[in-house]
Design a protein around this motif. Structure first.
Motif, PDB file in Angstrom:
ATOM      1  N   GLN A 102       0.941  -1.165  -0.119  1.00 58.04           N
ATOM      2  CA  GLN A 102      -0.031  -0.020  -0.018  1.00 58.04           C
ATOM      3  C   GLN A 102       0.878   1.340   0.054  1.00 58.04           C
ATOM      4  OE1 GLN A 102      -2.331  -0.837   3.460  1.00 58.04           O
ATOM      5  NE2 GLN A 102      -4.292  -1.351   2.271  1.00 58.04           N
ATOM      6  N   GLN A 103       1.866   1.148   0.866  1.00 57.66           N
ATOM      7  CA  GLN A 103       2.725   2.372   0.909  1.00 57.66           C
ATOM      8  C   GLN A 103       3.545   2.697  -0.514  1.00 57.66           C
ATOM      9  OE1 GLN A 103       5.381   2.013   4.258  1.00 57.66           O
ATOM     10  NE2 GLN A 103       3.809   1.706   5.742  1.00 57.66           N
ATOM     11  N   LYS A 104       4.121   1.580  -1.305  1.00 59.01           N
ATOM     12  CA  LYS A 104       4.695   1.740  -2.346  1.00 59.01           C
ATOM     13  C   LYS A 104       3.727   2.202  -3.548  1.00 59.01           C
ATOM     14  CE  LYS A 104       8.183  -1.195  -4.936  1.00 59.01           C
ATOM     15  NZ  LYS A 104       8.735  -2.416  -5.123  1.00 59.01           N
ATOM     16  N   LEU A 105       2.493   1.532  -3.300  1.00 58.51           N
ATOM     17  CA  LEU A 105       1.720   1.951  -4.474  1.00 58.51           C
ATOM     18  C   LEU A 105       1.230   3.498  -4.250  1.00 58.51           C
ATOM     19  CD1 LEU A 105      -0.108   0.356  -6.675  1.00 58.51           C
ATOM     20  CD2 LEU A 105      -2.043   0.677  -5.278  1.00 58.51           C
ATOM     21  N   ALA A 106       0.993   3.987  -3.120  1.00 55.40           N
ATOM     22  CA  ALA A 106       0.855   5.315  -2.649  1.00 55.40           C
ATOM     23  C   ALA A 106       1.701   6.307  -3.239  1.00 55.40           C
ATOM     24  CB  ALA A 106       0.421   5.527  -1.458  1.00 55.40           C
ATOM     25  N   ALA A 107       2.999   5.893  -3.037  1.00 57.77           N
ATOM     26  CA  ALA A 107       4.178   6.883  -3.484  1.00 57.77           C
ATOM     27  C   ALA A 107       4.316   7.066  -4.881  1.00 57.77           C
ATOM     28  CB  ALA A 107       5.518   6.103  -2.936  1.00 57.77           C
ATOM     29  N   LEU A 108       4.065   5.763  -5.740  1.00 58.88           N
ATOM     30  CA  LEU A 108       4.002   5.818  -7.102  1.00 58.88           C
ATOM     31  C   LEU A 108       3.027   6.638  -7.529  1.00 58.88           C
ATOM     32  CD1 LEU A 108       4.610   1.997  -8.249  1.00 58.88           C
ATOM     33  CD2 LEU A 108       6.216   3.928  -8.139  1.00 58.88           C
ATOM     34  N   LYS A 109       1.731   6.771  -7.183  1.00 59.57           N
ATOM     35  CA  LYS A 109       0.720   7.395  -7.415  1.00 59.57           C
ATOM     36  C   LYS A 109       0.858   8.882  -7.385  1.00 59.57           C
ATOM     37  CE  LYS A 109      -4.277   7.894  -7.033  1.00 59.57           C
ATOM     38  NZ  LYS A 109      -4.223   9.352  -7.017  1.00 59.57           N
ATOM     39  N   GLU A 110       1.288   9.331  -6.051  1.00 57.54           N
ATOM     40  CA  GLU A 110       1.508  10.706  -5.837  1.00 57.54           C
ATOM     41  C   GLU A 110       2.441  11.260  -6.638  1.00 57.54           C
ATOM     42  OE1 GLU A 110       2.781  13.371  -1.926  1.00 57.54           O
ATOM     43  OE2 GLU A 110       3.191  11.370  -1.883  1.00 57.54           O
ATOM     44  N   THR A 111       3.674  10.520  -6.942  1.00 55.43           N
ATOM     45  CA  THR A 111       4.634  11.032  -7.799  1.00 55.43           C
ATOM     46  C   THR A 111       4.138  11.300  -9.280  1.00 55.43           C
ATOM     47  OG1 THR A 111       6.434   9.945  -6.703  1.00 55.43           O
ATOM     48  CG2 THR A 111       6.921  10.736  -8.698  1.00 55.43           C
ATOM     49  N   MET A 112       3.302  10.476  -9.972  1.00 52.69           N
ATOM     50  CA  MET A 112       2.957  10.429 -11.112  1.00 52.69           C
ATOM     51  C   MET A 112       1.729  11.672 -11.422  1.00 52.69           C
ATOM     52  SD  MET A 112       4.403   8.690 -13.308  1.00 52.69           S
ATOM     53  CE  MET A 112       3.455   8.207 -14.704  1.00 52.69           C
ATOM     54  N   ASP A 113       0.823  11.713 -10.202  1.00 54.80           N
ATOM     55  CA  ASP A 113      -0.144  12.824 -10.125  1.00 54.80           C
ATOM     56  C   ASP A 113       0.551  14.169 -10.215  1.00 54.80           C
ATOM     57  OD1 ASP A 113      -1.902  10.844 -10.253  1.00 54.80           O
ATOM     58  OD2 ASP A 113      -2.471  11.206  -8.025  1.00 54.80           O
ATOM     59  N   ASN A 114       1.624  14.336  -9.463  1.00 56.88           N
ATOM     60  CA  ASN A 114       2.353  15.808  -9.212  1.00 56.88           C
ATOM     61  C   ASN A 114       3.145  15.871 -10.653  1.00 56.88           C
ATOM     62  OD1 ASN A 114       1.375  15.997  -6.581  1.00 56.88           O
ATOM     63  ND2 ASN A 114       3.453  15.296  -5.648  1.00 56.88           N
ATOM     64  N   LYS A 115       3.585  15.008 -11.274  1.00 52.78           N
ATOM     65  CA  LYS A 115       4.425  15.064 -12.577  1.00 52.78           C
ATOM     66  C   LYS A 115       3.454  15.654 -13.654  1.00 52.78           C
ATOM     67  CE  LYS A 115       7.787  13.503 -15.844  1.00 52.78           C
ATOM     68  NZ  LYS A 115       8.395  14.775 -15.788  1.00 52.78           N
ATOM     69  N   ILE A 116       2.061  15.020 -13.745  1.00 52.08           N
ATOM     70  CA  ILE A 116       1.049  15.280 -14.646  1.00 52.08           C
ATOM     71  C   ILE A 116       0.582  16.569 -14.293  1.00 52.08           C
ATOM     72  CG2 ILE A 116      -1.108  14.725 -15.413  1.00 52.08           C
ATOM     73  CD1 ILE A 116      -0.284  11.772 -14.923  1.00 52.08           C
ATOM     74  N   ALA A 117       0.313  16.924 -12.904  1.00 52.64           N
ATOM     75  CA  ALA A 117      -0.270  18.405 -12.718  1.00 52.64           C
ATOM     76  C   ALA A 117       0.899  19.427 -13.092  1.00 52.64           C
ATOM     77  CB  ALA A 117      -0.266  18.389 -11.308  1.00 52.64           C
ATOM     78  N   VAL A 118       2.307  19.210 -12.931  1.00 56.00           N
ATOM     79  CA  VAL A 118       3.227  20.130 -13.234  1.00 56.00           C
ATOM     80  C   VAL A 118       3.167  20.432 -14.897  1.00 56.00           C
ATOM     81  CG1 VAL A 118       5.599  20.534 -13.690  1.00 56.00           C
ATOM     82  CG2 VAL A 118       4.800  19.869 -11.490  1.00 56.00           C
ATOM     83  N   ILE A 119       3.135  19.141 -15.753  1.00 57.59           N
ATOM     84  CA  ILE A 119       2.908  19.467 -17.435  1.00 57.59           C
ATOM     85  C   ILE A 119       2.043  20.210 -17.638  1.00 57.59           C
ATOM     86  CG2 ILE A 119       2.609  17.918 -19.194  1.00 57.59           C
ATOM     87  CD1 ILE A 119       4.087  15.678 -17.789  1.00 57.59           C
ATOM     88  N   LEU A 120       0.656  19.884 -16.856  1.00 59.35           N
ATOM     89  CA  LEU A 120      -0.509  20.810 -17.365  1.00 59.35           C
ATOM     90  C   LEU A 120      -0.198  22.158 -16.979  1.00 59.35           C
ATOM     91  CD1 LEU A 120      -3.193  18.463 -16.294  1.00 59.35           C
ATOM     92  CD2 LEU A 120      -2.778  18.903 -18.709  1.00 59.35           C
ATOM     93  N   GLU A 121       0.131  22.454 -15.776  1.00 62.11           N
ATOM     94  CA  GLU A 121       0.384  24.000 -15.429  1.00 62.11           C
ATOM     95  C   GLU A 121       1.495  24.844 -16.583  1.00 62.11           C
ATOM     96  OE1 GLU A 121      -0.047  27.222 -13.371  1.00 62.11           O
ATOM     97  OE2 GLU A 121      -1.018  25.474 -13.187  1.00 62.11           O
ATOM     98  N   ASN A 122       2.323  23.936 -16.815  1.00 56.16           N
ATOM     99  CA  ASN A 122       3.514  24.570 -17.781  1.00 56.16           C
ATOM    100  C   ASN A 122       2.816  24.716 -19.124  1.00 56.16           C
ATOM    101  OD1 ASN A 122       5.314  24.702 -15.796  1.00 56.16           O
ATOM    102  ND2 ASN A 122       6.280  22.556 -16.249  1.00 56.16           N
ATOM    103  N   ASP A 123       1.727  23.905 -19.432  1.00 52.50           N
ATOM    104  CA  ASP A 123       1.031  23.963 -20.811  1.00 52.50           C
ATOM    105  C   ASP A 123       0.187  24.998 -20.813  1.00 52.50           C
ATOM    106  OD1 ASP A 123       0.930  22.931 -23.412  1.00 52.50           O
ATOM    107  OD2 ASP A 123      -1.184  22.152 -22.812  1.00 52.50           O
TER     108      ASP A 123
END
Length: 582
Positions: A560-581
């Motif tokens: 569960q901890q490992k899955l949550a870390a992966l999800k948080e990282t990907m969500d944050n990266k996608i949010a940054v891409i959309l903000e920069n766009d």
């Protein structure tokens, strides 16, 4: 360049435009944004068909867009299949708005080409349509459905003569024929009464249902004596206002699963799906009424099928009396283990288990334990159906296929995911485990103890309209053009880019490349250290981009901890891409 205003004016001035669509256009006349979205492109016909919001316009589902698609399909069939006019096409439909109308429109266009159409008298699930193609020996099948999409959607799904979803190469040829139809408003049609008079329209009653149920009984792992014995398993089933009710109920009762209750409020076909926020058994809220009824009954298992009856969700009762909805990965692994453990060892030598690249690796671990080979396919059951067809030539034996999004197939009598088959087998499996003194949740723990604690997740981001399509493209381009070395501190060991069919291996000494022997698709998969992976994929049927995750550790907590870390990282990266766009 496609001129949406010119297209709109063509529709607006068409004298014979359907009156209801004409009224909707009038209502939209002062809303330029909505008008542009309705006309800025032609509704995409993808690798399986098309799906969209109902309404007027070239980018909407309506009788003219359906006619254009059918005209292209008819021309493709006449050029590429034999004895087309006599063999014909079979059409089924679910409970959505305009489903039966679109089914009849399909027959009206095919009839204008002299092609006979078999149409069900009332709604039927997708797996029965797949079965019917093979039963009648038609050259193709059409299913009018938008699966589990919201009520404002409908769709048009095409099946080949094998009963499977059309392959990418077949889709390309059909699309080419569709594009040759220049004016969707002027596609020739025959009137319904003329079709019936000339025997170009055949209405189907219960004949196919009965044949399907006979075959369904044959896939059981129970002995004949066990099949005829009363079962102690208590079941609650909800078809979520869709098309699977009769077949699931009859399939269970013919195996003497008589302690069965149906959620009556959700057994009524309803295009609004008014008792649920979403008619999707993947969403836990869809089980709210079933859970309430299950508690009153003391049910061991709850079943839920989506509107067109190809996806199955299952909830199992825990020791505390509460119900837990299994994920598609969990139910798939349980079904696979039950089927393999109750199969003849001789059959297993040539048996093949099929799953998609975003489906849990727990299935592979289970198959390995029985010395059964696992084959990965791209996302989408059409690829599983295509592989089964190849087995007819290779002599390999299909034993089970599944995907994480609640799609399962046990017998190749259908060539698409089949919630009816899965519902009956799930109850048979639950009955077996109950006799062993275990719930399905305890049976799942047995698998985790044997193979490791596999855990998966999926997040999706909806980005609608033209702007959303552009944003999804930007996200995928960014991940491709800005390579990462790790995700959530976990080193990336391999990158699989299915768009270019290339696997890049990162071993610390440089990069090595391999060819991925699968069809091209816009998808990226990152394989990480310690049995983890992340996959990024735009949906082919909805305005979404999806991110899939899979991990395996020795405990639930660590996974569960490992899955949550992966999800948080990907969500944050996608949010940054959309903000920069912006």
């Amino acid at each position: 360049m496609y001129n949406w205003e010119k297209s709109f004016q063509k529709w607006r001035s068409f004298q014979n435009l359907d009156l209801s669509l004409q009224q909707e256009l009038t209502n939209l006349e002062n809303d330029k944004t909505k008008l542009e979205d309705a006309f800025y492109k032609e509704l995409t016909f993808g690798t399986g068909g098309m799906r969209g919001v109902l309404g007027p316009g070239t980018n909407r589902m309506n009788i003219y867009v359906v006619r254009r698609a059918v005209n292209g399909l008819a021309n493709y069939l006449l050029k590429n299949t034999v004895n087309v006019k006599d063999r014909g096409v079979v059409v089924a439909y679910d409970s959505r708005y305009m489903s039966q109308e679109f089914a009849v429109e399909t027959a009206k266009v095919l009839g204008a080409h002299g092609i006979k159409t078999h149409v069900f008298e009332s709604l039927r699930p997708t797996p029965l349509l797949s079965f019917a193609v093979r039963y009648f020996g038609t050259v193709a099948g059409v299913m009018i459905t938008a699966s589990h999409n919201p009520p404002e959607y409908n769709g048009f799904k095409v099946y080949n003569e094998d009963g499977g979803q059309i392959t990418p190469s077949q889709a390309e040829q059909i699309i080419d024929e569709i594009q040759k139809t220049e004016d969707e408003l002027l596609v020739p049609v025959m009137e319904k009464k003329d079709l019936e008079q000339e025997e170009l329209l055949d209405w189907i009653g219960n004949e196919v249902d009965n044949a399907y149920l006979e075959q369904l009984k044959l896939i059981s792992k129970l002995s004949l004596e066990e099949q005829d014995s009363e079962k102690d398993l208590k079941i609650v089933f909800t078809p979520l206002h869709g098309a699977a009710n009769d077949l699931v109920v009859n399939g269970l009762r013919q195996l003497q699963f008589n302690k069965l209750e149906v959620v009556e409020e959700q057994a009524v076909p309803d295009p609004e799906f008014s008792t649920v926020a979403s008619p999707n058994p993947e969403e836990h809220q869809a089980f709210t009424m079933a859970i309430s009824q299950g508690k009153k009954m003391g049910a061991d298992i709850l079943l839920g099928t989506d509107p067109d009856g190809d996806r199955l969700g299952v909830a199992a009762k825990g020791e505390d009396g509460e119900y837990q909805v299994l994920t598609g990965n969990q139910l798939g692994a349980l079904l696979l283990d039950y089927i393999l453990s109750h199969s003849n060892q001789t059959i297993l030598k040539s048996a093949r288990m099929l799953k998609t690249v975003v489906t849990s690796e727990l299935g592979r671990a289970v198959a390995d334990a029985y010395n059964v080979k696992t084959i990965n396919t791209l996302t989408g059951f059409k690829y599983i159906g295509e592989k089964i067809h190849q087995f007819d030539a290779t002599g390999e034996t299909f034993i089970f296929g599944y995907e994480e999004s609640y799609g399962y197939l046990i017998s190749s009598m259908s060539r698409d995911k089949d919630a009816v088959q899965a519902a009956v087998m799930a109850c048979e499996m639950a009955s077996y485990w109950k006799q062993q003194g275990k719930t399905l949740l305890e049976a799942l723990d047995v698998l985790y103890d044997q193979h490791g604690y596999f855990l998966e997740g999926m997040s999706s981001l909806t980005l609608k309209g033209k702007a959303g399509t552009d944003q999804i493209a930007t996200i995928m381009e960014s991940f491709r053009n800005e390579p990462m070395e790790e995700i959530a501190s976990y080193k990336i060991e391999k990158v699989e880019d299915y768009l270019v069919s290339e696997r890049t291996i990162l071993d610390g000494e440089g990069k090595k490349s391999e060819t991925i022997e699968l069809p091209k698709e816009n998808m990226l998969k990152f394989i990480l250290h310690n049995d983890s992976w992340v996959t990024l994929r735009p949906s082919g049927t909805e305005p979404k981009i999806k991110c899939y995750y899979g991990v395996c550790t020795d405990s639930k907590e660590d996974s569960q901890q490992k899955l949550a870390a992966l999800k948080e990282t990907m969500d944050n990266k996608i949010a940054v891409i959309l903000e920069n766009d912006k």
